[in-house]
Scaffold this motif. Structure first.
Motif, PDB file in Angstrom:
ATOM      1  N   ILE A 159       0.796  21.325 126.540  1.00 32.96           N
ATOM      2  CA  ILE A 159       1.069  22.165 125.371  1.00 32.96           C
ATOM      3  C   ILE A 159       2.276  21.608 124.631  1.00 32.96           C
ATOM      4  CG2 ILE A 159       1.724  24.470 124.582  1.00 32.96           C
ATOM      5  CD1 ILE A 159      -1.069  24.371 125.724  1.00 32.96           C
ATOM      6  N   LEU A 160       2.126  21.448 123.343  1.00 34.07           N
ATOM      7  CA  LEU A 160       3.228  21.020 122.495  1.00 34.07           C
ATOM      8  C   LEU A 160       3.543  22.163 121.551  1.00 34.07           C
ATOM      9  CD1 LEU A 160       4.940  18.437 122.109  1.00 34.07           C
ATOM     10  CD2 LEU A 160       3.355  17.774 120.293  1.00 34.07           C
ATOM     11  N   SER A 161       4.792  22.564 121.531  1.00 38.68           N
ATOM     12  CA  SER A 161       5.194  23.748 120.769  1.00 38.68           C
ATOM     13  C   SER A 161       6.315  23.396 119.805  1.00 38.68           C
ATOM     14  CB  SER A 161       5.655  24.843 121.733  1.00 38.68           C
ATOM     15  OG  SER A 161       5.990  26.025 121.040  1.00 38.68           O
ATOM     16  N   ILE A 162       6.448  24.211 118.767  1.00 45.61           N
ATOM     17  CA  ILE A 162       7.552  24.048 117.823  1.00 45.61           C
ATOM     18  C   ILE A 162       8.297  25.368 117.714  1.00 45.61           C
ATOM     19  CG2 ILE A 162       6.374  22.263 116.481  1.00 45.61           C
ATOM     20  CD1 ILE A 162       5.857  24.460 114.349  1.00 45.61           C
ATOM     21  N   ASN A 163       9.545  25.282 117.326  1.00 49.99           N
ATOM     22  CA  ASN A 163      10.349  26.469 117.041  1.00 49.99           C
ATOM     23  C   ASN A 163      10.765  26.412 115.582  1.00 49.99           C
ATOM     24  OD1 ASN A 163      10.472  27.648 119.718  1.00 49.99           O
ATOM     25  ND2 ASN A 163      11.734  25.882 120.278  1.00 49.99           N
ATOM     26  N   PRO A 164       9.985  27.055 114.692  1.00 52.31           N
ATOM     27  CA  PRO A 164      10.281  26.953 113.266  1.00 52.31           C
ATOM     28  C   PRO A 164      11.652  27.512 112.923  1.00 52.31           C
ATOM     29  CG  PRO A 164       8.666  28.676 113.686  1.00 52.31           C
ATOM     30  CD  PRO A 164       8.833  27.924 114.972  1.00 52.31           C
ATOM     31  N   ASP A 165      12.430  26.707 112.192  1.00 53.21           N
ATOM     32  CA  ASP A 165      13.769  27.147 111.812  1.00 53.21           C
ATOM     33  C   ASP A 165      13.795  27.768 110.423  1.00 53.21           C
ATOM     34  OD1 ASP A 165      13.207  24.878 110.429  1.00 53.21           O
ATOM     35  OD2 ASP A 165      15.024  23.782 110.984  1.00 53.21           O
ATOM     36  N   LYS A 166      12.621  27.798 109.773  1.00 48.10           N
ATOM     37  CA  LYS A 166      12.519  28.414 108.446  1.00 48.10           C
ATOM     38  C   LYS A 166      11.288  29.306 108.420  1.00 48.10           C
ATOM     39  CE  LYS A 166      14.636  24.493 106.006  1.00 48.10           C
ATOM     40  NZ  LYS A 166      14.430  23.448 104.962  1.00 48.10           N
ATOM     41  N   PRO A 167      11.306  30.390 107.636  1.00 48.78           N
ATOM     42  CA  PRO A 167      10.120  31.250 107.546  1.00 48.78           C
ATOM     43  C   PRO A 167       8.970  30.526 106.849  1.00 48.78           C
ATOM     44  CG  PRO A 167      11.764  31.909 105.925  1.00 48.78           C
ATOM     45  CD  PRO A 167      12.418  30.879 106.802  1.00 48.78           C
ATOM     46  N   SER A 168       7.773  31.008 107.108  1.00 51.29           N
ATOM     47  CA  SER A 168       6.589  30.396 106.512  1.00 51.29           C
ATOM     48  C   SER A 168       6.586  30.542 104.992  1.00 51.29           C
ATOM     49  CB  SER A 168       5.329  31.046 107.085  1.00 51.29           C
ATOM     50  OG  SER A 168       4.178  30.609 106.403  1.00 51.29           O
ATOM     51  N   ARG A 169       6.028  29.544 104.326  1.00 47.91           N
ATOM     52  CA  ARG A 169       5.821  29.609 102.880  1.00 47.91           C
ATOM     53  C   ARG A 169       4.381  30.002 102.555  1.00 47.91           C
ATOM     54  NH1 ARG A 169       7.284  24.789 104.063  1.00 47.91           N
ATOM     55  NH2 ARG A 169       5.735  23.637 102.862  1.00 47.91           N
ATOM     56  N   TYR A 170       3.627  30.390 103.578  1.00 52.58           N
ATOM     57  CA  TYR A 170       2.183  30.595 103.448  1.00 52.58           C
ATOM     58  C   TYR A 170       1.841  31.666 102.410  1.00 52.58           C
ATOM     59  CZ  TYR A 170      -2.657  31.117 105.084  1.00 52.58           C
ATOM     60  OH  TYR A 170      -4.020  31.186 105.188  1.00 52.58           O
ATOM     61  N   ARG A 171       2.115  32.917 102.720  1.00 58.24           N
ATOM     62  CA  ARG A 171       1.986  34.063 101.815  1.00 58.24           C
ATOM     63  C   ARG A 171       0.564  34.338 101.324  1.00 58.24           C
ATOM     64  NH1 ARG A 171       6.454  35.588 103.933  1.00 58.24           N
ATOM     65  NH2 ARG A 171       8.330  34.633 103.125  1.00 58.24           N
ATOM     66  N   MET A 172      -0.425  33.564 101.754  1.00 56.81           N
ATOM     67  CA  MET A 172      -1.783  33.792 101.279  1.00 56.81           C
ATOM     68  C   MET A 172      -2.509  34.833 102.124  1.00 56.81           C
ATOM     69  SD  MET A 172      -2.933  29.957 100.137  1.00 56.81           S
ATOM     70  CE  MET A 172      -2.158  29.109 101.512  1.00 56.81           C
ATOM     71  N   ARG A 173      -1.988  35.064 103.322  1.00 55.00           N
ATOM     72  CA  ARG A 173      -2.466  36.157 104.174  1.00 55.00           C
ATOM     73  C   ARG A 173      -1.240  36.784 104.819  1.00 55.00           C
ATOM     74  NH1 ARG A 173      -6.680  32.999 107.988  1.00 55.00           N
ATOM     75  NH2 ARG A 173      -7.506  31.564 106.441  1.00 55.00           N
ATOM     76  N   ASP A 204       3.836  18.675 103.753  1.00 49.04           N
ATOM     77  CA  ASP A 204       4.534  19.863 103.248  1.00 49.04           C
ATOM     78  C   ASP A 204       4.338  20.011 101.741  1.00 49.04           C
ATOM     79  OD1 ASP A 204       5.677  21.236 105.407  1.00 49.04           O
ATOM     80  OD2 ASP A 204       7.385  19.870 105.513  1.00 49.04           O
ATOM     81  N   LEU A 205       4.474  18.913 101.016  1.00 55.31           N
ATOM     82  CA  LEU A 205       4.301  18.956  99.563  1.00 55.31           C
ATOM     83  C   LEU A 205       2.864  19.285  99.175  1.00 55.31           C
ATOM     84  CD1 LEU A 205       6.502  15.880  98.608  1.00 55.31           C
ATOM     85  CD2 LEU A 205       6.882  18.229  97.811  1.00 55.31           C
ATOM     86  N   TRP A 206       1.912  18.700  99.902  1.00 52.26           N
ATOM     87  CA  TRP A 206       0.500  18.976  99.634  1.00 52.26           C
ATOM     88  C   TRP A 206       0.178  20.446  99.921  1.00 52.26           C
ATOM     89  CZ3 TRP A 206      -2.920  17.442  96.592  1.00 52.26           C
ATOM     90  CH2 TRP A 206      -4.296  17.543  96.829  1.00 52.26           C
ATOM     91  N   PHE A 207       0.780  20.988 100.981  1.00 53.21           N
ATOM     92  CA  PHE A 207       0.649  22.413 101.277  1.00 53.21           C
ATOM     93  C   PHE A 207       1.197  23.252 100.122  1.00 53.21           C
ATOM     94  CE2 PHE A 207       2.775  26.275 102.719  1.00 53.21           C
ATOM     95  CZ  PHE A 207       1.745  26.957 103.349  1.00 53.21           C
ATOM     96  N   ASP A 208       2.364  22.876  99.599  1.00 56.14           N
ATOM     97  CA  ASP A 208       2.964  23.626  98.493  1.00 56.14           C
ATOM     98  C   ASP A 208       2.082  23.593  97.247  1.00 56.14           C
ATOM     99  OD1 ASP A 208       5.160  24.407  99.955  1.00 56.14           O
ATOM    100  OD2 ASP A 208       6.456  22.799  99.236  1.00 56.14           O
ATOM    101  N   VAL A 209       1.487  22.437  96.973  1.00 54.28           N
ATOM    102  CA  VAL A 209       0.589  22.314  95.825  1.00 54.28           C
ATOM    103  C   VAL A 209      -0.603  23.259  95.989  1.00 54.28           C
ATOM    104  CG1 VAL A 209      -1.058  20.771  94.668  1.00 54.28           C
ATOM    105  CG2 VAL A 209       1.254  19.975  95.177  1.00 54.28           C
ATOM    106  N   PHE A 210      -1.198  23.253  97.170  1.00 52.08           N
ATOM    107  CA  PHE A 210      -2.342  24.124  97.424  1.00 52.08           C
ATOM    108  C   PHE A 210      -1.941  25.591  97.344  1.00 52.08           C
ATOM    109  CE2 PHE A 210      -4.799  26.673 100.471  1.00 52.08           C
ATOM    110  CZ  PHE A 210      -6.072  26.536  99.934  1.00 52.08           C
ATOM    111  N   ARG A 211      -0.862  25.946  98.031  1.00 50.28           N
ATOM    112  CA  ARG A 211      -0.424  27.345  98.054  1.00 50.28           C
ATOM    113  C   ARG A 211      -0.146  27.869  96.651  1.00 50.28           C
ATOM    114  NH1 ARG A 211       4.362  29.456  97.464  1.00 50.28           N
ATOM    115  NH2 ARG A 211       5.330  27.395  97.580  1.00 50.28           N
TER     116      ARG A 211
END
Length: 239
Positions: A159-173, A204-211
């Motif tokens: 298992i590979l895990s991350i600890n996000p240090d910033k909140p999600s920019r998702y906001r689509m759900r 990250d940039l491609w995600f921002d463009v889509f979002r």
């Protein structure tokens, strides 16, 4: 835009549907590749990268049909991306063959708190001649937990895990956890951990463009003057 595994899985899943997909926004006329409203299509903007990383998207049944899905953004950029619909009782044989292919070193991407401590990998260590295959469980949080717990063929992998240090920019759900990230956001953090910082930035940039384009269409607004598209174009020009 290059037709990739997620596009093909979408068409396959659509072809075997016994009834129309009725999620919110399902009546909107969309591009079949980026899933955005046609006037906001971003297919021509897709950046090209080179990477040694590969991804396996194990998708909950209806996730592939949702326009808000961000797993497809990984496949947009990372050429070696594989995608299959999850099944508890009949896992796809091609997927099982892929997991046994000796060229890959699979890692399941999931929060460490749900795994036995001895199974958690602190870093990515590759055996000679192998490439990483990052396994993403793509669905809602409850669906991802179900896939994690009921996929015994994944139990042999670290298992590979991350600890996000910033909140999600998702906001689509609406997220069920405060620090829950979208699938593409998690993938970017994993790619950065792997040592491909430039590719992580590009995802990250491609995600921002889509979002931004998705939310613009959803709210019936215009793209802002300082849009994510301009940031992406500036980043590509500076490389």
């Amino acid at each position: 835009m290059r037709i990739h595994a997620v596009h093909m899985l979408y068409e396959e899943r659509l072809a075997r549907s016994t009834r129309p997909f009725k999620a919110r926004g399902s009546k909107v006329e969309r591009c079949r590749q980026c899933m955005l409203r046609k006037h906001l299509c971003i297919c021509s903007l897709k950046p090209i990268i080179q990477s040694n990383a590969a991804f396996l998207l194990v998708m909950f049944d209806d996730e592939i049909l949702k326009p808000s899905n961000t797993g497809r953004l990984i496949a947009d950029l990372f050429e070696d991306t594989f995608a299959y619909i999850w099944s508890r009782t009949e896992p796809n044989q091609d997927m099982l063959t892929l997991l046994d292919d000796p060229q890959w070193q699979p890692y399941v991407i999931f929060p460490a708190e749900y795994a036995e401590p001895e199974r958690v990998a602190e870093q990515i260590k590759l055996e000679d001649g192998k490439r990483p295959l990052f396994i993403m469980l793509d669905g809602s949080w409850s669906e991802a937990k179900k896939m994690f717990r009921r996929s015994p063929y994944l139990d042999r992998f670290p298992i590979l895990s991350i600890n996000p240090d910033k909140p999600s920019r998702y906001r689509m759900r609406e997220a069920s956890k405060e620090n829950q990230l979208g699938t593409a956001e998690v993938a970017a953090r994993i790619v950065d951990l792997f040592g491909e910082g430039n590719n992580a930035d590009m995802l990250d940039l491609w995600f921002d463009v889509f979002r931004e384009s998705y939310m613009t269409g959803k709210m019936n607004r215009l793209l802002p003057d300082e849009s994510a598209i301009k940031r992406l174009e500036s980043h590509i020009a500076a490389i």
